[in-house]
Design a protein around this motif. Structure first.
Motif, PDB file in Angstrom:
ATOM      1  N   LEU A  52       0.106   5.302 -37.667  1.00 34.10           N
ATOM      2  CA  LEU A  52      -0.905   4.257 -37.528  1.00 34.10           C
ATOM      3  C   LEU A  52      -0.289   2.954 -37.022  1.00 34.10           C
ATOM      4  N   ALA A  53       0.908   2.631 -37.477  1.00 38.18           N
ATOM      5  CA  ALA A  53       1.597   1.429 -37.001  1.00 38.18           C
ATOM      6  C   ALA A  53       1.875   1.531 -35.504  1.00 38.18           C
ATOM      7  N   ALA A  56      -1.329   1.075 -33.576  1.00 43.92           N
ATOM      8  CA  ALA A  56      -1.761  -0.326 -33.600  1.00 43.92           C
ATOM      9  C   ALA A  56      -0.973  -1.150 -32.587  1.00 43.92           C
ATOM     10  N   LEU A  57       0.331  -0.979 -32.573  1.00 47.03           N
ATOM     11  CA  LEU A  57       1.145  -1.734 -31.619  1.00 47.03           C
ATOM     12  C   LEU A  57       0.825  -1.315 -30.187  1.00 47.03           C
ATOM     13  N   SER A  59      -1.938  -0.267 -29.040  1.00 43.72           N
ATOM     14  CA  SER A  59      -3.270  -0.738 -28.643  1.00 43.72           C
ATOM     15  C   SER A  59      -3.254  -2.170 -28.110  1.00 43.72           C
ATOM     16  N   VAL A  60      -2.305  -2.980 -28.548  1.00 47.91           N
ATOM     17  CA  VAL A  60      -2.237  -4.360 -28.059  1.00 47.91           C
ATOM     18  C   VAL A  60      -1.143  -4.541 -27.017  1.00 47.91           C
ATOM     19  N   TYR A 162       3.767 -10.059 -31.681  1.00 46.97           N
ATOM     20  CA  TYR A 162       3.105  -9.385 -32.784  1.00 46.97           C
ATOM     21  C   TYR A 162       4.047  -9.038 -33.928  1.00 46.97           C
ATOM     22  N   TYR A 164       3.576  -6.544 -37.208  1.00 46.80           N
ATOM     23  CA  TYR A 164       2.704  -5.574 -37.855  1.00 46.80           C
ATOM     24  C   TYR A 164       3.260  -5.237 -39.215  1.00 46.80           C
ATOM     25  N   ILE A 166       2.214  -2.764 -42.091  1.00 46.44           N
ATOM     26  CA  ILE A 166       1.336  -1.685 -42.527  1.00 46.44           C
ATOM     27  C   ILE A 166       1.611  -1.498 -44.004  1.00 46.44           C
TER      28      ILE A 166
END
Length: 171
Positions: A52-53, A56-57, A59-60, A162, A164, A166
């Motif tokens: 998931l991490a 997420a990274l 995606s941006v 960023y 992150y 999690i």
């Protein structure tokens, strides 16, 4: 920690032990001993936080992922870097307090640099404004890596980039 074929309840008990209140030295000894069995144990739990991490990274950061330098704080055995690599990232530095976990991560040859450090108890051993992204997966919690580490994560991140965190439970 050399037992093989543990069941779900045994793994849950180990995870609970990882979160018990003890000294920093006892915590590091626990993780050093658990390092060789860690990945098998968390796979029993279908632990998805590293995946998931990475998503997420990714995606941006849709472009030039291969040129982004990522700091993996509390990198453990390198599961987050494995997932990030699947998403196209290739440049990783890792930091962990457990020498045993770092030995497992080192064997994966994903990291350009791995360092041993007391997370939350000393300044991170990196220059300011160095990283395109900083991740910490599943470790920022009571009894693990203290939230007092957050200013250090900001310090080593490039401005406007960023971080992150999690936060997840394995239990």
């Amino acid at each position: 920690m050399a037992d093989c074929g543990r069941g779900l309840q045994q793994v849950r008990d180990i995870i609970a032990a990882a979160h018990k209140d003890c000294s920093v030295l006892e915590k590091l000894q626990f993780y050093d001993q658990w390092a060789t069995q860690y990945e098998e144990d968390v796979s029993i739990l279908d632990y998805k936080a590293p995946h998931l991490a990475a998503l997420a990274l990714a995606s941006v950061c849709p472009l030039n992922r291969e040129s982004k330098l990522v700091l993996d704080v509390a990198c453990g055995t390198g599961r987050a870097a494995e997932e990030l690599q699947r998403c196209g990232f290739t440049l990783f530095h890792g930091l962990d307090g457990s020498a045993g976990m770092l030995e497992v991560a080192k064997k994966k040859t994903l990291y350009q640099e791995l360092k041993h450090g007391m997370l939350g108890h000393e300044q991170l051993p990196y220059d300011s404004d160095k990283y395109d992204a900083v991740i910490i997966v599943g470790a920022l919690s009571d009894g693990q890596v203290p939230v007092s580490l957050l200013p250090e994560l900001l310090r080593v991140s490039k401005a406007g980039e960023y971080i992150y965190t999690i936060i997840s439970s394995l239990i």
